[in-house]
Design an enzyme around this catalytic site. Structure first.
Site, PDB file in Angstrom:
ATOM      1  N   GLY A 111       0.783  -1.239   0.000  1.00 27.26           N
ATOM      2  CA  GLY A 111       0.000   0.000   0.000  1.00 27.26           C
ATOM      3  C   GLY A 111       0.811   1.284   0.000  1.00 27.26           C
ATOM      4  N   SER A 112       2.076   1.227  -0.447  1.00 25.54           N
ATOM      5  CA  SER A 112       2.847   2.476  -0.458  1.00 25.54           C
ATOM      6  C   SER A 112       2.287   3.453  -1.499  1.00 25.54           C
ATOM      7  CB  SER A 112       4.332   2.203  -0.707  1.00 25.54           C
ATOM      8  OG  SER A 112       4.541   1.749  -2.012  1.00 25.54           O
ATOM      9  N   ASN A 113       1.729   2.935  -2.585  1.00 23.33           N
ATOM     10  CA  ASN A 113       1.101   3.843  -3.558  1.00 23.33           C
ATOM     11  C   ASN A 113      -0.177   4.441  -2.998  1.00 23.33           C
ATOM     12  OD1 ASN A 113       2.520   4.022  -6.324  1.00 23.33           O
ATOM     13  ND2 ASN A 113       2.742   1.870  -5.710  1.00 23.33           N
ATOM     14  N   LYS A 123     -16.002 -16.048  -9.446  1.00 26.27           N
ATOM     15  CA  LYS A 123     -15.422 -14.720  -9.658  1.00 26.27           C
ATOM     16  C   LYS A 123     -16.515 -13.661  -9.849  1.00 26.27           C
ATOM     17  CE  LYS A 123     -11.936 -12.533 -12.568  1.00 26.27           C
ATOM     18  NZ  LYS A 123     -10.667 -12.763 -13.229  1.00 26.27           N
ATOM     19  N   MET A 128      -3.820  -7.719  -6.694  1.00 27.76           N
ATOM     20  CA  MET A 128      -3.287  -8.942  -7.295  1.00 27.76           C
ATOM     21  C   MET A 128      -4.359  -9.846  -7.906  1.00 27.76           C
ATOM     22  SD  MET A 128      -0.260  -8.144  -7.010  1.00 27.76           S
ATOM     23  CE  MET A 128       0.626  -9.579  -7.600  1.00 27.76           C
ATOM     24  N   ARG A 129      -5.432  -9.257  -8.377  1.00 23.26           N
ATOM     25  CA  ARG A 129      -6.493 -10.028  -9.042  1.00 23.26           C
ATOM     26  C   ARG A 129      -6.668  -9.491 -10.443  1.00 23.26           C
ATOM     27  NH1 ARG A 129      -8.163 -14.397  -6.270  1.00 23.26           N
ATOM     28  NH2 ARG A 129      -7.414 -13.980  -4.181  1.00 23.26           N
ATOM     29  N   ASN A 162      -4.097   2.002 -13.743  1.00 22.80           N
ATOM     30  CA  ASN A 162      -3.163   1.091 -13.064  1.00 22.80           C
ATOM     31  C   ASN A 162      -1.773   1.701 -13.111  1.00 22.80           C
ATOM     32  OD1 ASN A 162      -2.229  -1.392 -11.887  1.00 22.80           O
ATOM     33  ND2 ASN A 162      -1.467  -1.999 -13.912  1.00 22.80           N
ATOM     34  N   HIS A 196       2.272   0.483 -13.271  1.00 19.69           N
ATOM     35  CA  HIS A 196       3.122  -0.685 -13.513  1.00 19.69           C
ATOM     36  C   HIS A 196       4.589  -0.268 -13.405  1.00 19.69           C
ATOM     37  CE1 HIS A 196       4.195  -4.621 -14.946  1.00 19.69           C
ATOM     38  NE2 HIS A 196       5.104  -4.034 -15.710  1.00 19.69           N
TER      39      HIS A 196
HETATM   40  C1  GRF Z   1       3.858  -1.360  -7.272  1.00 17.06           C
HETATM   41  O1  GRF Z   1       5.205  -1.587  -7.641  1.00 17.06           O
HETATM   42  C2  GRF Z   1       2.988  -1.274  -8.490  1.00 17.06           C
HETATM   43  O2  GRF Z   1       3.644  -0.746  -9.597  1.00 17.06           O
HETATM   44  C3  GRF Z   1       2.623  -2.708  -8.742  1.00 17.06           C
HETATM   45  O3  GRF Z   1       2.463  -3.258  -7.461  1.00 17.06           O
HETATM   46  C4  GRF Z   1       3.274  -2.559  -6.527  1.00 17.06           C
HETATM   47  C5  GRF Z   1       2.413  -2.158  -5.383  1.00 17.06           C
HETATM   48  O4  GRF Z   1       3.162  -1.578  -4.325  1.00 17.06           O
HETATM   49  N1  GRF Z   1       1.444  -2.780  -9.579  1.00 17.06           N
HETATM   50  P1  GRF Z   1       2.429  -0.929  -3.095  1.00 17.06           P
HETATM   51  O5  GRF Z   1       1.504  -1.996  -2.505  1.00 17.06           O
HETATM   52  O6  GRF Z   1       1.655   0.262  -3.544  1.00 17.06           O
HETATM   53  O7  GRF Z   1       3.514  -0.567  -2.125  1.00 17.06           O
END
Ligand code: GRF
Length: 202
Positions: free
Chosen positions: A12-14, A65, A90-91, A107, A109
């Protein structure tokens, strides 16, 4: 103001970077929801601390699903969500789900797409010996790591890097790029035209 949901399964750092930008008034969006599918995810704690509502919806609590995704859709409708930011979710969402929210799911990436798609974008670029990698924020379409690109931020790979040091700089770049992309969308400065995304920056 548009209501924003972050979907996350892990660290969850983002989410945190987006929450900070929203908290300082820099986003012009109301970060109102986290959808999480993993009880052990650190993002739950982060969301509680940031006072953002978290709804835990686990795939294993549904027989299929469709049931899982319908539970997510019901929550999004109830919370009047206008924009969805996937951040380490992750889904793989079904094409039905994606069509329903077309143009409203983005998203991040950790590579310069279309290079190094998939779960290990940072390691794959490092192992390949690339000199430049980076991060990509894109709209989500029915293919993985594929939709129209909103913005990309390059990150140089130095000879002195190890995977850990590169990961650190990639995450720093993500934490700038994701709030920036959300801000542009919320300000209606982003227009999708086929594969191209036009970003008007005044
Ligand atoms: C990030 O590197 C993002 O690019 C990828 O998953 C990771 C998630 O990191 N899709 P966080 O959970 O937000 O720390």
């Amino acid at each position: 103001m548009i209501n924003l949901a972050v979907f996350a399964s892990g660290n969850g750092s983002n989410f945190q970077a987006i929450a900070q930008a929203a908290g300082s008034g820099g986003l012009k969006a109301n970060l109102s929801l986290v959808i999480c599918d993993n009880l052990k995810a650190r993002v739950i704690d982060r969301a509680i601390k940031a006072k953002v509502k978290v709804v835990l919806i686990r795939r294993e609590d549904f027989s299929d699903k469709i049931g899982f995704e319908n539970a997510i859709i019901d929550t999004l409708i109830r919370e009047k969500i206008g924009l969805i930011a996937l951040a380490g979710f992750m889904r793989i969402l079904s094409s039905g789900f994606i069509r329903k929210f077309k143009g409203r799911i983005i998203n991040i990436h950790p590579s310069l797409l279309p290079s190094f798609k998939g779960k290990h974008g940072i390691k794959d670029a490092f192992d390949y010996g690339s000199k430049v990698t980076g991060v990509t924020v894109h709209f989500v379409d029915e293919h993985i790591d594929h939709g129209p690109i909103i913005l990309q931020q390059p990150v140089l790979i130095k000879e002195s890097d190890n995977l850990g040091s590169l990961e650190k700089r990639i995450h720093q770049a993500e934490h700038q790029a994701y709030p920036q992309a959300i801000k542009l969308i919320v300000q209606k400065k982003v227009k999708i035209n086929g594969r191209k995304v036009k970003v008007s920056i005044r």
